[in-house]
Write an enzyme that holds these catalytic residues in place. Sequence first.
Site, PDB file in Angstrom:
ATOM      1  N   GLU A  39       0.837  -1.204   0.000  1.00 43.51           N
ATOM      2  CA  GLU A  39       0.000   0.000   0.000  1.00 43.51           C
ATOM      3  C   GLU A  39       0.874   1.258   0.000  1.00 43.51           C
ATOM      4  OE1 GLU A  39      -3.438   1.320   3.034  1.00 43.51           O
ATOM      5  OE2 GLU A  39      -3.524  -0.733   2.307  1.00 43.51           O
ATOM      6  N   SER A  86      18.287   5.429  -1.501  1.00 50.13           N
ATOM      7  CA  SER A  86      17.289   4.378  -1.606  1.00 50.13           C
ATOM      8  C   SER A  86      17.371   3.774  -3.010  1.00 50.13           C
ATOM      9  CB  SER A  86      15.917   4.989  -1.337  1.00 50.13           C
ATOM     10  OG  SER A  86      14.981   3.972  -1.269  1.00 50.13           O
ATOM     11  N   LYS A 117      16.800  -9.130  -2.599  1.00 51.83           N
ATOM     12  CA  LYS A 117      16.536  -7.934  -1.787  1.00 51.83           C
ATOM     13  C   LYS A 117      15.994  -8.422  -0.461  1.00 51.83           C
ATOM     14  CE  LYS A 117      13.871  -3.610  -1.994  1.00 51.83           C
ATOM     15  NZ  LYS A 117      13.959  -3.423  -0.609  1.00 51.83           N
TER      16      LYS A 117
END
Length: 679
Positions: A39, A86, A117
């Site tokens: 989300e 990031s 990851k």
Amino acid sequence: MATSPSPATRARHDELARAIRDARYRYYVLSDPPMPDGEFDGLVRELEQLEADHPSLITPSSPSQQVGAPTDSAFPPVEHPLPMLSLDNAFSREELEAWATRVTRDVEDVAFVCELKIDGVAIDLVYRGGVLTTAGTRGDGTVGEDVTAQILTVDDVPYRLDVDDPPALLEVRGEVYYPLDAFEAMNAARIERGEPAFMNPRNAASGALRQKDPRVTATRPLSVWCHGLGALEGIGFDSHHQAFAWLRDAGLPTARETEVHTDLDAVWDFVERWTAARHDVAYEIDGVVVKVDDLAHREQLGFTARAPRWAIAYKMPPVEQATTLRAIEVNVGRTGKATPYAVLEPVLVAGTTITYATLHNEIQVQAKDVRVGDRVMVRRAGDVIPEVVGPILSDRPQGTQPWSMPAECPFCGEPLVRPEGEAHHLCENVDCPNRLRESLAHLASRGALDIEGLGEQTVELLLAEGLVADLADVFRLQDRREQLLALEKWGDKRVDNLIAGIDAGRQRPLDRILVALNIRHLGPTYAKTLVRARPSLQAIRDAGPEELEAIDGIGPVIAAAVHSWFATPRNAELVDELVALGITTDAEVATPTGAQADLLAGWTVVVTGTLEDFSRTEAKEALESRGAKVTGSVSGKTSVVVAGADPGSKLDKAASLDVPVADEAAFHHLLEHGELPDG
Ligand code: IVH
């Protein structure tokens, strides 16, 4: 074409920015994310789309230009030698290809490093002169929290690099993670004790790392995996794979399962293989990171404000999703345990539609404060039963009520009681219809008597027709041939098969008979332990709780459960009837007591895939209690890989290293005899 944003667009952008900032703060600083990752990613994408359509919305304070969240003051601040950025995300093959096309436009002959990851907590390790001087969390990317003392308690992280000529400065990036086995065992123990469970391994890692007292961190089984470089002085590398070979030699834990490919089809193949095998590794992964290998290429490609252009994270479907809790219902299992479960608005979690999820027990429901009508987060990881991890409080509708366990069993109306000191309620009525139905199904199941022809539907039918009313009745069916033949679509063959199946069931070894009795806490491994020490049903019946507890491998909880089960008059009657009906009462060969503890000493075993008779934890316990070492990944030191259904990539690894593979039958043989079966 870019247009100037309408007031409504501006308002939506504002709203998204606020929600993303708040979520990042709660995720990074409070270890308490307010929504599932999927989300959150959706909010970021919507914000990025608005900014793509209206570039005037891009300001330095937009979350699209920032990384992580500013820290609070619990730990001293530490500035990273180079900012920690990031990664941009891709959610499909097309998006991955679009990234690769941008890369190959700028540089030629690209090789891509493909890595897993890992879903952990980002960490920055700074080695000066070969000695760890600081370890910091990401924070806002520039300044993080100083968790050096905590990181030094993690076994994987060397204090001193194992190199002759250490560089002046080596900044290494990685992830701190909580191994999945340990996470599941810890949560199971917390649930059993009635303590709130951790939402996911990342949260558990974050909580463990952020302990002010490093001695507390030291008690948690944290691990670290390095995947990136920061500032370097006195050393240089040409490529990522070369750097990582050096780091590995220097004693740093580096990303395993890495592959280098020049062909995008091979990169996509890596993504697909690992999406299928994501639950085969001992840590939670949420994607694949694809990076340009050559460091000169990376320099050429450079960075955006928050992420490198030379890397991308392909995100796998999230294992957590939000949905609405329609109702809370209670199931009563074969041992009488009453388990509340959630009835959900169906939701797709990691490829499977989930409608029901466990809520474990009343204490868990109340600790999480989950209420009917709430938006809740649902988690499903691998072969673990889907569970409701918590409500999304910011979405709570008005008028919801806290939940409590109904006073009476929904199936038989008898009171549900919670024994002193236990987290679970029980229906103590041995004849409760649901308990009986589940007991019968379990009696006939693979791990118990493995009765062919007696599946769940047949159990339902026999109950409905009044042909069985307790476990002993199963062994009387041979006398009810005519009644069986009168059932719709039941001919001689079917009846013969069922009766033969029951006959075989009656003669299963004593430990399987014990499992079939539906005694609380008594699974296959403990049943075997019991039988080894007391090789007859009578000897087990006669044992007092202290005598049972004195058996190597049997703890007080199991001892009490076994003793109280046999001491219940209704059960004693049932056992007498079963004995009269010819079930196995003695173990065939009694292994001498104590011989078990080092039966598998020196063995290193990897368990993968789904086993029929054991959960992962049970398989691990069974091995460790015999002196074997259980590890998460296959190496040259692995003695055997035990493979259940859907084993995934570990089998390939085993084959490439010539490590023997055992199926479940061979695993039983190994546990019993301390060696693999011939052939
Ligand atoms: S490379 C410039 N490799 O995921 C950033 N990151 O969502 C390069 N992560 O910030 C990061 N596994 O904390 C990289 N194999 C891996 C990773 C990995 C997990 C984390 C990392 C990163 C975050 C982005």
